[in-house]
Design a protein around this motif. Structure first.
Motif, mmCIF file in Angstrom:
data_model
loop_
_atom_site.group_PDB
_atom_site.id
_atom_site.type_symbol
_atom_site.label_atom_id
_atom_site.label_comp_id
_atom_site.label_asym_id
_atom_site.label_seq_id
_atom_site.Cartn_x
_atom_site.Cartn_y
_atom_site.Cartn_z
ATOM 1 N N SER A 1 0.890 -1.238 -0.021
ATOM 2 C CA SER A 1 -0.022 0.215 -0.091
ATOM 3 C C SER A 1 0.915 1.177 0.044
ATOM 4 C CB SER A 1 -0.924 -0.075 1.120
ATOM 5 O OG SER A 1 -0.114 0.084 2.475
ATOM 6 N N ARG A 2 0.289 2.427 -0.042
ATOM 7 C CA ARG A 2 0.931 3.631 0.012
ATOM 8 C C ARG A 2 0.122 4.563 0.622
ATOM 9 N NH1 ARG A 2 -0.210 5.710 -6.392
ATOM 10 N NH2 ARG A 2 -2.371 5.459 -6.067
ATOM 11 N N SER A 3 0.830 5.757 1.517
ATOM 12 C CA SER A 3 0.288 6.812 2.178
ATOM 13 C C SER A 3 0.420 7.890 1.393
ATOM 14 C CB SER A 3 0.968 6.858 3.682
ATOM 15 O OG SER A 3 2.164 7.263 3.413
ATOM 16 N N ASN A 4 1.102 8.038 0.486
ATOM 17 C CA ASN A 4 1.548 9.129 -0.332
ATOM 18 C C ASN A 4 2.250 8.538 -1.571
ATOM 19 O OD1 ASN A 4 4.265 9.561 0.363
ATOM 20 N ND2 ASN A 4 3.441 10.343 2.245
ATOM 21 N N ALA A 5 2.523 9.710 -2.243
ATOM 22 C CA ALA A 5 3.315 9.444 -3.649
ATOM 23 C C ALA A 5 4.652 8.696 -3.475
ATOM 24 C CB ALA A 5 3.369 10.409 -4.598
ATOM 25 N N ASN A 6 5.242 9.007 -2.237
ATOM 26 C CA ASN A 6 6.601 8.631 -2.084
ATOM 27 C C ASN A 6 6.738 7.718 -0.804
ATOM 28 O OD1 ASN A 6 7.199 10.293 -4.325
ATOM 29 N ND2 ASN A 6 7.378 12.186 -2.838
ATOM 30 N N THR A 7 5.772 7.411 -0.199
ATOM 31 C CA THR A 7 5.866 6.217 0.925
ATOM 32 C C THR A 7 5.150 5.012 0.678
ATOM 33 O OG1 THR A 7 6.316 8.267 2.485
ATOM 34 C CG2 THR A 7 5.609 5.982 3.163
ATOM 35 N N VAL A 8 5.712 3.855 0.667
ATOM 36 C CA VAL A 8 5.087 2.530 0.640
ATOM 37 C C VAL A 8 5.062 1.577 1.647
ATOM 38 C CG1 VAL A 8 4.802 2.749 -1.936
ATOM 39 C CG2 VAL A 8 6.762 1.746 -0.953
ATOM 40 N N TYR A 9 4.367 0.845 1.698
ATOM 41 C CA TYR A 9 4.137 -0.224 3.019
ATOM 42 C C TYR A 9 4.358 -1.702 2.347
ATOM 43 C CZ TYR A 9 3.290 4.125 5.401
ATOM 44 O OH TYR A 9 3.196 5.390 5.926
#
Length: 119
Positions: free
Chosen positions: A71-79
């Motif tokens: 998943s992602r929280s914004n365009a530059n951070t993923v999990y």
């Protein structure tokens, strides 16, 4: 250049969960996909999961489908949420970024974070 920094690895018992995080910086506007690869001792690096930056569509290797979620929280951070972990998931996990529109290859990768699953 794109820089990637992973966090969240560790030691967990089989059946447990871990969540990996990855933050991208630098020329991130050129990134088409972000993903995760892993490499176990004595084995080649393999694709785990990817997410398409434009629309959030995700891709998984068969061995993690139903257990891992990217998943992602914004365009530059993923999990990468990893549930029901198995000893065979033990590996160094690398966050990756692709700029050429390929899902199963990458152009940049982070330093990696160790995930160890004990039986």
């Amino acid at each position: 250049q794109v820089q990637l920094v992973e966090s969240g690895g560790g030691l967990v018992q089989a059946g447990g969960s871990l969540r990996l995080s990855c933050a991208a910086s630098g020329r991130t506007t050129s990134v088409y996909t972000m993903g995760w690869f892993r490499q176990a001792p004595g084995k080649e690096r393999e694709f785990v999961a990817a997410i398409r930056r434009s629309d959030g569509v995700t891709y998984y290797t068969d061995s993690v489908k139903g257990r891992f979620t990217m998943s992602r929280s914004n365009a530059n951070t993923v999990y990468l949420q990893m549930n029901s972990l198995k000893p065979e998931d033990t590996a160094v996990y690398y966050c990756t970024a692709g700029i050429l529109g390929r899902i199963y290859e990458y152009d940049y990768r982070g330093q990696g974070t160790q995930v160890t699953v004990s039986s």
